[in-house]
Write a protein that holds these residues in place. Sequence first.
Motif, PDB file in Angstrom:
ATOM      1  N   UNK A   2      58.619 -59.439 -20.129  1.00  0.00           N
ATOM      2  CA  UNK A   2      57.813 -58.558 -20.975  1.00  0.00           C
ATOM      3  C   UNK A   2      58.661 -57.944 -22.087  1.00  0.00           C
ATOM      4  N   UNK A   3      59.848 -57.536 -21.764  1.00  0.00           N
ATOM      5  CA  UNK A   3      60.757 -56.950 -22.757  1.00  0.00           C
ATOM      6  C   UNK A   3      61.054 -57.954 -23.865  1.00  0.00           C
ATOM      7  N   UNK A   4      61.428 -59.173 -23.491  1.00  0.00           N
ATOM      8  CA  UNK A   4      61.735 -60.196 -24.489  1.00  0.00           C
ATOM      9  C   UNK A   4      60.524 -60.482 -25.371  1.00  0.00           C
ATOM     10  N   UNK A   5      59.354 -60.582 -24.775  1.00  0.00           N
ATOM     11  CA  UNK A   5      58.137 -60.863 -25.540  1.00  0.00           C
ATOM     12  C   UNK A   5      57.825 -59.702 -26.491  1.00  0.00           C
ATOM     13  N   UNK A   6      58.008 -58.480 -26.016  1.00  0.00           N
ATOM     14  CA  UNK A   6      57.798 -57.326 -26.873  1.00  0.00           C
ATOM     15  C   UNK A   6      58.755 -57.338 -28.059  1.00  0.00           C
ATOM     16  N   UNK A   7      60.031 -57.556 -27.785  1.00  0.00           N
ATOM     17  CA  UNK A   7      61.023 -57.533 -28.861  1.00  0.00           C
ATOM     18  C   UNK A   7      60.796 -58.677 -29.866  1.00  0.00           C
ATOM     19  N   UNK A   8      60.307 -59.806 -29.388  1.00  0.00           N
ATOM     20  CA  UNK A   8      60.054 -60.928 -30.295  1.00  0.00           C
ATOM     21  C   UNK A   8      58.900 -60.642 -31.266  1.00  0.00           C
ATOM     22  N   UNK A   9      58.034 -59.707 -30.908  1.00  0.00           N
ATOM     23  CA  UNK A   9      56.893 -59.406 -31.794  1.00  0.00           C
ATOM     24  C   UNK A   9      57.044 -58.082 -32.518  1.00  0.00           C
ATOM     25  N   UNK A  10      58.118 -57.379 -32.270  1.00  0.00           N
ATOM     26  CA  UNK A  10      58.311 -56.082 -32.932  1.00  0.00           C
ATOM     27  C   UNK A  10      58.313 -56.283 -34.456  1.00  0.00           C
ATOM     28  N   UNK A  11      57.490 -55.524 -35.122  1.00  0.00           N
ATOM     29  CA  UNK A  11      57.427 -55.590 -36.581  1.00  0.00           C
ATOM     30  C   UNK A  11      56.590 -56.746 -37.115  1.00  0.00           C
ATOM     31  N   UNK A  12      56.042 -57.579 -36.230  1.00  0.00           N
ATOM     32  CA  UNK A  12      55.194 -58.696 -36.671  1.00  0.00           C
ATOM     33  C   UNK A  12      53.772 -58.190 -36.853  1.00  0.00           C
ATOM     34  N   UNK A  13      53.102 -58.725 -37.861  1.00  0.00           N
ATOM     35  CA  UNK A  13      51.719 -58.310 -38.122  1.00  0.00           C
ATOM     36  C   UNK A  13      50.748 -58.984 -37.200  1.00  0.00           C
TER      37      UNK A  13
ATOM     38  N   UNK B 243      53.777 -72.571 -24.992  1.00  0.00           N
ATOM     39  CA  UNK B 243      55.005 -73.307 -25.314  1.00  0.00           C
ATOM     40  C   UNK B 243      54.655 -74.629 -26.008  1.00  0.00           C
ATOM     41  N   UNK B 244      53.692 -75.368 -25.438  1.00  0.00           N
ATOM     42  CA  UNK B 244      53.297 -76.670 -25.987  1.00  0.00           C
ATOM     43  C   UNK B 244      52.596 -76.547 -27.330  1.00  0.00           C
ATOM     44  N   UNK B 245      51.911 -75.423 -27.559  1.00  0.00           N
ATOM     45  CA  UNK B 245      51.101 -75.268 -28.773  1.00  0.00           C
ATOM     46  C   UNK B 245      51.697 -74.274 -29.759  1.00  0.00           C
ATOM     47  N   UNK B 246      52.979 -73.979 -29.606  1.00  0.00           N
ATOM     48  CA  UNK B 246      53.658 -73.070 -30.519  1.00  0.00           C
ATOM     49  C   UNK B 246      53.769 -73.719 -31.896  1.00  0.00           C
ATOM     50  N   UNK B 247      53.708 -72.901 -32.946  1.00  0.00           N
ATOM     51  CA  UNK B 247      53.854 -73.381 -34.324  1.00  0.00           C
ATOM     52  C   UNK B 247      54.494 -72.269 -35.149  1.00  0.00           C
ATOM     53  N   UNK B 248      54.800 -72.579 -36.386  1.00  0.00           N
ATOM     54  CA  UNK B 248      55.248 -71.547 -37.309  1.00  0.00           C
ATOM     55  C   UNK B 248      56.747 -71.485 -37.513  1.00  0.00           C
ATOM     56  N   UNK B 249      57.164 -70.509 -38.338  1.00  0.00           N
ATOM     57  CA  UNK B 249      58.564 -70.426 -38.752  1.00  0.00           C
ATOM     58  C   UNK B 249      59.541 -70.078 -37.624  1.00  0.00           C
ATOM     59  N   UNK B 250      59.052 -69.484 -36.547  1.00  0.00           N
ATOM     60  CA  UNK B 250      59.919 -69.141 -35.412  1.00  0.00           C
ATOM     61  C   UNK B 250      59.730 -70.124 -34.264  1.00  0.00           C
TER      62      UNK B 250
ATOM     63  N   UNK C 137      52.193 -64.958 -32.779  1.00  0.00           N
ATOM     64  CA  UNK C 137      52.323 -63.551 -32.410  1.00  0.00           C
ATOM     65  C   UNK C 137      51.279 -63.180 -31.359  1.00  0.00           C
ATOM     66  N   UNK C 138      50.068 -63.685 -31.505  1.00  0.00           N
ATOM     67  CA  UNK C 138      49.029 -63.407 -30.513  1.00  0.00           C
ATOM     68  C   UNK C 138      49.411 -63.998 -29.158  1.00  0.00           C
ATOM     69  N   UNK C 139      50.020 -65.176 -29.160  1.00  0.00           N
ATOM     70  CA  UNK C 139      50.484 -65.780 -27.908  1.00  0.00           C
ATOM     71  C   UNK C 139      51.476 -64.858 -27.203  1.00  0.00           C
ATOM     72  N   UNK C 140      52.475 -64.424 -27.943  1.00  0.00           N
ATOM     73  CA  UNK C 140      53.523 -63.598 -27.351  1.00  0.00           C
ATOM     74  C   UNK C 140      52.983 -62.259 -26.874  1.00  0.00           C
ATOM     75  N   UNK C 141      52.062 -61.678 -27.646  1.00  0.00           N
ATOM     76  CA  UNK C 141      51.477 -60.396 -27.242  1.00  0.00           C
ATOM     77  C   UNK C 141      50.616 -60.544 -25.989  1.00  0.00           C
TER      78      UNK C 141
END
Length: 169
Positions: free
Chosen positions: A158-169, A47-54, A111-115
Amino acid sequence: MSKTTASSPALATPTDLGRTDRSQVADALNGVLADTFALYLKTKNFHWHMSGPHFRDYHLMLDEQAAQIIGTTDDIAERVRKIGATTLRSIGDIARHQSTADNDAEFVSPVAMLRELHADNLTMVEALRHAKEIADEAKDNGTSGLIDTWTDFAERRAWFLFEATRGEA
């Protein structure tokens, strides 16, 4: 992992659970508690080290999840005490009991964080299911019922984290 020790007479809480059953349930719950603290800290780290467009969406989601995770710790620890055992006492004690791996990397992609958190929450579900089996064998209905709620929380995260990364490279 160290085993739960018997409570001193000053901490002994009466219970109808046998000593072996109580010890097995407490050991399982203390493992879950240690992993809960480890998962909380990892979730806050990301959470503290999140970055990027999302950033905003992920940052807020992880903050909500961290709040839910830390919110279960008192219930887990108090359940251990209710059945007449002792629970974790320190960061060192958590480290001795945890199976959730820490992540001290300087940078982790969003994406690696969420996965990673997705996998950790699924591992938490497995640990909770195992603890429930132990509680059910001990006929510890109180613990078993609480575990159902904690399992549902972990599955939802787990469901939310999965859905947040669906289709992400």
